[in-house]
Design an enzyme around this catalytic site. Sequence first.
Site, PDB file in Angstrom:
ATOM      1  N   ASP A  29       0.839  -1.198   0.000  1.00  0.00           N
ATOM      2  CA  ASP A  29       0.000   0.000   0.000  1.00  0.00           C
ATOM      3  C   ASP A  29       0.884   1.262   0.000  1.00  0.00           C
ATOM      4  OD1 ASP A  29      -3.005   0.906   0.462  1.00  0.00           O
ATOM      5  OD2 ASP A  29      -1.853   2.000   1.947  1.00  0.00           O
ATOM      6  N   TYR A  60      -1.125  11.447   1.716  1.00  0.00           N
ATOM      7  CA  TYR A  60      -1.953  11.731   0.539  1.00  0.00           C
ATOM      8  C   TYR A  60      -1.890  13.211   0.170  1.00  0.00           C
ATOM      9  CZ  TYR A  60      -4.052   7.126   1.317  1.00  0.00           C
ATOM     10  OH  TYR A  60      -4.251   5.789   1.471  1.00  0.00           O
ATOM     11  N   HIS A  93      -7.382  -6.442  -0.669  1.00  0.00           N
ATOM     12  CA  HIS A  93      -6.262  -5.497  -0.585  1.00  0.00           C
ATOM     13  C   HIS A  93      -5.222  -5.832   0.484  1.00  0.00           C
ATOM     14  CE1 HIS A  93      -4.128  -1.722  -0.971  1.00  0.00           C
ATOM     15  NE2 HIS A  93      -4.387  -1.397   0.284  1.00  0.00           N
TER      16      HIS A  93
END
Length: 319
Positions: free
Chosen positions: A102, A233, A298
């Site tokens: 990730d 982010y 995921h």
Amino acid sequence: MEGIEHRRVEVNGIKMHIAEKGKEGPVVLFLHGFPELWYSWRHQIAALGSLGYRAVAPDLRGYGDTEAPSSISSYTGFHIVGDLVALIDLLGVDQVFLVAHDWGAIIGWYLCMFRPERIKAYVCLSVPFTRRNPKIRTVDGMRAAYGDDYYISRFQEPGKMEAQMAEVGTAYVMKSTLTTRKTGPPIFPKGEFGTGFNPDTPDKLPSWLTEDDLAYFVSKFEKTGFVGGLNYYRNLNLNWELMAPWNGVKIKVPVKFITGDLDIVYTSPKVKEYIHGGGFKEDVPNLEEVIVQKGVAHFNNQEAAEEISNHIYEFIKKF
């Protein structure tokens, strides 16, 4: 978690928490994603630490028991890679095997890009290398492709997503995120965190995630909140600017890539074409293997823990 030891070390101006098992042998450095911790690698640390490796998993900057600088701009790729290079130095080795998932995987690609001489080989989970588009900034490109309700678009405004997560509570955020099997790019309905991301949050946890596991994640994020992780982010566009000198670079480190066929990244538009159609291999010439796990979502390092540990071992023992 028998045999896993914990300590805090000084790296790059911050105190970093690391979990480790195994005193001797080559170092395997594990990098977690969002919203996770060193704990995401608990099974792999135990497995590799018992196979003659020195398994080391930090809480990355802003997470868990590692310090979290308050400034948003303290979370660029350069800062995180700086922490990790300092950690590798502190461990007293020239090179490590890198395993990452990730956001950890994105940082892993940066580390291979900036300091390839420090990485013997890289086992990358979920997030393939992303070729930099010199014409459009990262978040702008995502917003154009997926809209304003795409999760990365929604994460950009400081304070807003933190407030929405606080509204539904840390336990719900962690449970719904870790158990999601919704494919494709995560889109949130306007003004909320939860239901769009995982409309099928189960009452009962899946077999691979215990109540104790969930409680550990919740206890740490209740203390820190999610701001540290969200700040990664918020630096995507800044990273795009900072990475301009590496535009078009090839990753020369040997790589094995593993994803689940239900992974949110793998099932997003154009990703399969990039991975299987030659683009990935073009950018990463020493991409040796691509594994797609059937029926796995995921968080494959937790959901298919033993299989992932075996894949890591089979790859790194060659070097």
